[in-house]
Design a protein around this motif. Sequence first.
Motif, PDB file in Angstrom:
ATOM      1  N   PRO A 196      -0.267   7.550 -10.325  1.00  0.00           N
ATOM      2  CA  PRO A 196      -1.187   6.779 -10.102  1.00  0.00           C
ATOM      3  C   PRO A 196      -2.692   7.401 -10.062  1.00  0.00           C
ATOM      4  CG  PRO A 196       0.694   6.589  -8.661  1.00  0.00           C
ATOM      5  CD  PRO A 196       0.791   7.825  -9.260  1.00  0.00           C
ATOM      6  N   GLY A 197      -3.616   6.710 -10.680  1.00  0.00           N
ATOM      7  CA  GLY A 197      -4.975   6.863 -10.760  1.00  0.00           C
ATOM      8  C   GLY A 197      -5.218   7.898 -12.001  1.00  0.00           C
ATOM      9  N   ARG A 198      -4.119   8.360 -12.647  1.00  0.00           N
ATOM     10  CA  ARG A 198      -4.593   9.280 -14.251  1.00  0.00           C
ATOM     11  C   ARG A 198      -4.520   8.423 -15.303  1.00  0.00           C
ATOM     12  NH1 ARG A 198      -2.897  14.566 -12.894  1.00  0.00           N
ATOM     13  NH2 ARG A 198      -3.202  15.172 -10.742  1.00  0.00           N
ATOM     14  N   PHE A 199      -5.978   7.964 -15.472  1.00  0.00           N
ATOM     15  CA  PHE A 199      -5.994   7.248 -16.629  1.00  0.00           C
ATOM     16  C   PHE A 199      -6.800   7.867 -17.848  1.00  0.00           C
ATOM     17  CE2 PHE A 199      -5.730   4.312 -13.126  1.00  0.00           C
ATOM     18  CZ  PHE A 199      -5.010   3.076 -13.819  1.00  0.00           C
ATOM     19  N   GLY A 200      -7.171   9.307 -17.576  1.00  0.00           N
ATOM     20  CA  GLY A 200      -7.645  10.107 -18.469  1.00  0.00           C
ATOM     21  C   GLY A 200      -8.768   9.403 -19.626  1.00  0.00           C
TER      22      GLY A 200
ATOM     23  N   ALA B 255       1.744  -3.518  -6.546  1.00  0.00           N
ATOM     24  CA  ALA B 255       0.670  -3.878  -7.479  1.00  0.00           C
ATOM     25  C   ALA B 255      -0.566  -3.302  -6.918  1.00  0.00           C
ATOM     26  CB  ALA B 255       0.778  -5.162  -8.040  1.00  0.00           C
ATOM     27  N   ALA B 256      -0.963  -3.540  -5.618  1.00  0.00           N
ATOM     28  CA  ALA B 256      -2.283  -3.321  -5.196  1.00  0.00           C
ATOM     29  C   ALA B 256      -2.391  -1.924  -5.007  1.00  0.00           C
ATOM     30  CB  ALA B 256      -2.179  -3.910  -3.672  1.00  0.00           C
ATOM     31  N   ALA B 257      -1.133  -1.022  -4.895  1.00  0.00           N
ATOM     32  CA  ALA B 257      -1.291   0.208  -4.712  1.00  0.00           C
ATOM     33  C   ALA B 257      -1.714   0.781  -6.256  1.00  0.00           C
ATOM     34  CB  ALA B 257      -0.096   1.154  -4.026  1.00  0.00           C
ATOM     35  N   ASP B 258      -1.349   0.441  -7.204  1.00  0.00           N
ATOM     36  CA  ASP B 258      -1.503   0.795  -8.579  1.00  0.00           C
ATOM     37  C   ASP B 258      -3.240   0.239  -8.836  1.00  0.00           C
ATOM     38  OD1 ASP B 258       1.078   1.696  -8.790  1.00  0.00           O
ATOM     39  OD2 ASP B 258       1.679  -0.016  -9.696  1.00  0.00           O
TER      40      ASP B 258
ATOM     41  N   LEU C 249       1.633 -10.761   0.281  1.00  0.00           N
ATOM     42  CA  LEU C 249       0.771 -10.999  -0.568  1.00  0.00           C
ATOM     43  C   LEU C 249      -0.796 -10.812   0.168  1.00  0.00           C
ATOM     44  CD1 LEU C 249      -0.628 -12.032  -3.219  1.00  0.00           C
ATOM     45  CD2 LEU C 249       0.063 -14.407  -2.501  1.00  0.00           C
ATOM     46  N   ALA C 250      -0.788 -11.268   1.396  1.00  0.00           N
ATOM     47  CA  ALA C 250      -2.038 -11.308   2.117  1.00  0.00           C
ATOM     48  C   ALA C 250      -2.301  -9.967   2.325  1.00  0.00           C
ATOM     49  CB  ALA C 250      -1.821 -11.813   3.407  1.00  0.00           C
ATOM     50  N   ARG C 251      -1.467  -8.956   2.605  1.00  0.00           N
ATOM     51  CA  ARG C 251      -1.541  -7.285   2.891  1.00  0.00           C
ATOM     52  C   ARG C 251      -2.263  -6.775   1.969  1.00  0.00           C
ATOM     53  NH1 ARG C 251       3.407  -7.698   5.819  1.00  0.00           N
ATOM     54  NH2 ARG C 251       4.448  -6.482   3.976  1.00  0.00           N
ATOM     55  N   ALA C 252      -1.643  -6.994   0.523  1.00  0.00           N
ATOM     56  CA  ALA C 252      -2.092  -6.545  -0.631  1.00  0.00           C
ATOM     57  C   ALA C 252      -3.243  -7.106  -1.112  1.00  0.00           C
ATOM     58  CB  ALA C 252      -1.132  -7.099  -1.836  1.00  0.00           C
ATOM     59  N   ALA C 253      -3.769  -8.409  -0.899  1.00  0.00           N
ATOM     60  CA  ALA C 253      -5.298  -8.861  -1.062  1.00  0.00           C
ATOM     61  C   ALA C 253      -6.364  -8.130  -0.352  1.00  0.00           C
ATOM     62  CB  ALA C 253      -5.345 -10.368  -0.788  1.00  0.00           C
ATOM     63  N   ILE C 254      -5.907  -7.874   0.932  1.00  0.00           N
ATOM     64  CA  ILE C 254      -6.762  -7.199   1.865  1.00  0.00           C
ATOM     65  C   ILE C 254      -6.922  -5.763   1.422  1.00  0.00           C
ATOM     66  CG2 ILE C 254      -6.996  -6.318   4.486  1.00  0.00           C
ATOM     67  CD1 ILE C 254      -5.392  -8.742   5.350  1.00  0.00           C
ATOM     68  N   ALA C 255      -5.965  -5.045   1.139  1.00  0.00           N
ATOM     69  CA  ALA C 255      -5.953  -3.651   0.574  1.00  0.00           C
ATOM     70  C   ALA C 255      -6.905  -3.611  -0.650  1.00  0.00           C
ATOM     71  CB  ALA C 255      -4.388  -3.241   0.408  1.00  0.00           C
TER      72      ALA C 255
ATOM     73  N   ILE D  82      -8.868   1.637  -9.291  1.00  0.00           N
ATOM     74  CA  ILE D  82     -10.441   1.466  -8.601  1.00  0.00           C
ATOM     75  C   ILE D  82     -11.001   2.806  -8.687  1.00  0.00           C
ATOM     76  CG2 ILE D  82     -11.812   0.596  -6.884  1.00  0.00           C
ATOM     77  CD1 ILE D  82      -9.896  -1.782  -6.814  1.00  0.00           C
ATOM     78  N   ALA D  83     -10.401   3.659  -7.802  1.00  0.00           N
ATOM     79  CA  ALA D  83     -10.772   4.906  -7.673  1.00  0.00           C
ATOM     80  C   ALA D  83     -11.217   5.666  -8.647  1.00  0.00           C
ATOM     81  CB  ALA D  83      -9.884   5.697  -6.781  1.00  0.00           C
ATOM     82  N   ALA D  84     -10.107   5.529  -9.790  1.00  0.00           N
ATOM     83  CA  ALA D  84     -10.339   6.266 -11.185  1.00  0.00           C
ATOM     84  C   ALA D  84     -11.790   5.799 -11.776  1.00  0.00           C
ATOM     85  CB  ALA D  84      -9.186   6.443 -12.012  1.00  0.00           C
ATOM     86  N   ALA D  85     -11.824   4.602 -11.811  1.00  0.00           N
ATOM     87  CA  ALA D  85     -13.159   3.702 -12.234  1.00  0.00           C
ATOM     88  C   ALA D  85     -14.280   4.263 -11.861  1.00  0.00           C
ATOM     89  CB  ALA D  85     -12.810   2.203 -12.415  1.00  0.00           C
ATOM     90  N   ASP D  86     -14.422   4.345 -10.360  1.00  0.00           N
ATOM     91  CA  ASP D  86     -15.378   4.972  -9.629  1.00  0.00           C
ATOM     92  C   ASP D  86     -15.532   6.333 -10.228  1.00  0.00           C
ATOM     93  OD1 ASP D  86     -17.477   5.054  -7.968  1.00  0.00           O
ATOM     94  OD2 ASP D  86     -16.244   5.575  -6.209  1.00  0.00           O
TER      95      ASP D  86
END
Length: 613
Positions: free
Chosen positions: A52-56, A80-83, A133-139, A88-92
């Motif tokens: 996760p997060g390794r987009f190179g 899906a939200a975790a991925d 779904l709600a928990r994922a949307a919040i995350a 998002i972190a990698a893009a930042d």
Amino acid sequence: MRALISDVCGPLGKRVAERLLAAGYEVTGLASPEEADRAPEGVRTGPWPKTPGRFGRRLARVSLVVIPDFATPPEEPEQAAADIAGLIAAADKAGVARIVLVNSAAVYDPVALQSATVDENGPFVSAQTADPLARAAIALERALSDLSEDAQATVLRCLPVLSRDCPAARAAIRDMWRTGQPQAGLGRLHPVDVDELADMVLAAAERPGAAGLAFNLAGPVAVGADSAAAECQRLGKMLLDDTDTTIRVRPVYPEVPPVLNTARAVQVLGFRPRKRVWVNFAEILQEVIRRDRDGGLLPPVRSSLPPALTAVEAGQTPLAGKHVVVTEAATPATRELVSLLLRLGAHLHVVTRPEDAAALQARFGDFEKAGKLDLLHGDIALMGDVRRIAGQLCQTPGQIDLLFNTVLRLHDTREETAEGHERSVAANLLGQLLLTDLLAGPLQAAQDALVVNVVNNSYADCPVDPDDLESRIVYAPLMAMGRAQAALMMCGFVLSGMTEGSGIRVATLVPRAERSETWRLPPLSQDNEMLGAQERQRRETLRNRAVMQMTSPRDVASHIADLAVQGPEVVRNGGFFVMEGQDNPVPHVLDQEIAERLWQRCLALADATPDAT
């Protein structure tokens, strides 16, 4: 400019990709190897990273990241939200300037979603909710709140989108159609159309005022769940039973208040939803029924519509990936042809004069913005313009699958172009023949290309004189146009013989008279003012009746488009078609000797014109 899109093969992701490509972006998409072949043409795809997060390098020089995954709820939303949080972190970290997240309206309190109209300020669901779904949307929105100051984010919140290519939407509509019962737990539906949502993703990415804000997006009206189920049942009966006329009119269903308040999106993004939910229901149910027929769950039917309209009604795009050139779209029938070809999936290139371009842009501007329509500005009557346009087409796209020669111009007086050609023969004949000749390379590159000469049936009464092709001796408007149309047909027959075995087919189509062609009718008497009121009314009534007995522009366009969707076993090289089927032309256009003289004469006239460019 570079953009990265997650779920680029999903209903929303692929539409966003098409719009970004048309806007000049280089687009990279995340897709599994099994899905990659469904990505739009021009999109480079790669899988999600195993770590996760390794987009190179995939985020190198990317200025925009679009995350459309939650427009339709994923099967495992929290995974899906975790991925996505890793993306998002990698893009930042990579310095991406703008992130657009399409999130589920499940972030709002479910009680409020069922009983009130919710704006972007909530109320929100509890973080301890049992709904994954709600928990994922919040995350997802929490992940955006951790961005650095250099990154800007925009959130678009919506209820599940409606689209015929969305499996979840098809399943929901199928259930309501089969059971007549609304989805469990739903009191109101307020979805957004997937194409209108894609337009707003682009607006959110490009408008400075959208940064740092969340927006609600929904269709123009909400509907009650019971009304939705009743409408799906009515539509199903109508689509399966063509005898019960009592179900053809949609009843008036009770009005319900909107679920989502979209005022902020209207003000900041220019959101103007037009497509009502009833249209979405009909489109999706058509697709459900088509799939059931293909799968043997419903008996097959033979459509009474012509092939092109049958494909449009079924939502099929048999011309997807094909480049089609139309030499003019100045009449109602040719504008309807443009509409049909676009809906059949074609990438369209239309030659248009400046005075016609505004009407085409007003009607088909969305297709032009999406990169599906190219307007080639120029006059087909000017050989210099024809050469310039042909040069553009030879470079981009470089391959032409279909060429429709559709020009039909009538000039009341004899006029010559700046290049010295009589206007009627220059537009109806010389320009189209020269363009066809110059596009031989791109047509051959398609391997099975089709050239269709659309000829007005005025040709039948106008024998061609190769020695007076430009009506220098006697000029009569209808005769000049008819001769040019007859000459185009004859040159088409010559061309079909020359292209035999080359991968290029040449066919001729003669449509019936179109209602807008009022010049076909006898004019009202010059002394009309001397007639009595009853006689004037009688003559006008007869004239109007004659107009109504002529063919509608839509029918003319559909029969022209039929040749585009039918194969070489139907549209053979050298074929001649009228709207009722295949037929034989009048004898005077079959004179081979005159036809060959005409071909040489026309090319000589066109080639003798100096290149205006």
